[in-house]
Enzyme design. Structure first.
Site, PDB file in Angstrom:
ATOM      1  N   GLU A  11       0.954  -1.301  -0.127  1.00 23.79           N
ATOM      2  CA  GLU A  11       0.104   0.058   0.255  1.00 23.79           C
ATOM      3  C   GLU A  11       0.969   1.184   0.102  1.00 23.79           C
ATOM      4  O   GLU A  11       1.762   1.200   0.703  1.00 23.79           O
ATOM      5  CB  GLU A  11      -0.944   0.052   1.276  1.00 23.79           C
ATOM      6  CG  GLU A  11      -1.605   1.392   1.469  1.00 23.79           C
ATOM      7  CD  GLU A  11      -2.049   1.282   2.969  1.00 23.79           C
ATOM      8  OE1 GLU A  11      -2.302   2.436   3.575  1.00 23.79           O
ATOM      9  OE2 GLU A  11      -2.265   0.162   3.621  1.00 23.79           O
ATOM     10  N   LYS A  18     -10.034  -3.061   8.271  1.00 25.88           N
ATOM     11  CA  LYS A  18      -8.770  -2.341   9.040  1.00 25.88           C
ATOM     12  C   LYS A  18      -9.016  -1.959  10.256  1.00 25.88           C
ATOM     13  O   LYS A  18      -9.369  -0.862  10.403  1.00 25.88           O
ATOM     14  CB  LYS A  18      -8.249  -1.518   7.971  1.00 25.88           C
ATOM     15  CG  LYS A  18      -7.030  -0.632   8.627  1.00 25.88           C
ATOM     16  CD  LYS A  18      -6.462   0.390   7.468  1.00 25.88           C
ATOM     17  CE  LYS A  18      -5.751   1.598   8.028  1.00 25.88           C
ATOM     18  NZ  LYS A  18      -5.145   2.500   7.025  1.00 25.88           N
TER      19      LYS A  18
END
Length: 206
Positions: A40, A128
């Site tokens: 990411e 998350k």
């Protein structure tokens, strides 16, 4: 890309946030070469869209390359245009909705049970837990999995190697790791040290 399958297989998402775009690109490439394929690039770093563009050109169309800290509808569109095929958010909102409409996997930021229910309803692919270290760490994951035993949780925030092992033992599908893995590499630091940390985290997450 089947993101859930990749999460279950790799169990580690590397989070690159750097003050130097060239160093951030080198960091992404070093991670990929070191066997960390889920990466990411945070939009809060320096010139992140260019980093994503360069990395996509090098890694090819099938690599999992995410954009992180995606906050708005515009962020989601720009990240996709740059080549991101995963959207990661710190919370819920238009970025999640936009990415879902685009057919992209979404790792959506949640903290409370209410967030979990809302993210699942919005179509998030995985959840998350952020910032995980601020709400009790592994013990909070254990408590959250009580009412949600089958959902794919990815703790993020303050996850070092020891915490990663604990989270995974307690049922996290994967962990997201920034500075404990990246160190100063994305700011122009030592890539050999990054390779060593990558090997350590891969061992913990295997």
């Amino acid at each position: 890309m089947d993101f859930i399958t990749a999460l279950k297989r790799e169990r580690l998402v590397a989070i690159v946030r750097g003050s130097d775009a060239d160093a951030s690109f080198r960091t992404v490439m070093t991670l990929a070469e070191s066997g960390v394929p889920l990466i990411e690039v945070s939009l809060s770093g320096t010139d992140p869209l260019r980093v994503i563009e360069r990395a996509r050109a090098e890694l090819g169309p099938d690599a999992c390359l995410g954009a992180g800290t995606v906050l708005t509808e515009d962020d989601a569109h720009r990240a996709t245009a740059a080549g991101a095929n995963l959207v990661v958010t710190p919370g819920l909102g238009l970025a999640v909705d936009t990415a879902v409409r685009q057919g992209l996997p979404v790792l959506a930021g949640v903290l409370t049970p209410t967030d979990v229910i809302a993210a699942t309803a919005a179509g998030a692919t995985a959840l998350k837990i952020f910032p995980a270290s601020a709400v009790g760490g592994p013990s909070y994951l254990k408590a959250l999995r009580g009412p949600f035993p089958h959902l794919p949780f990815v703790p993020v925030g303050g996850v070092d190697a020891r915490a990663a092992a604990s989270y995974l033992t307690l049922g996290a599908v994967a962990v997201g790791v920034g500075s404990p893995l990246i160190g100063d590499a994305a700011d122009g630091g030592d890539l050999d040290a990054l390779r060593k940390r990558a090997a350590e985290f891969r061992s913990v997450c295997s």
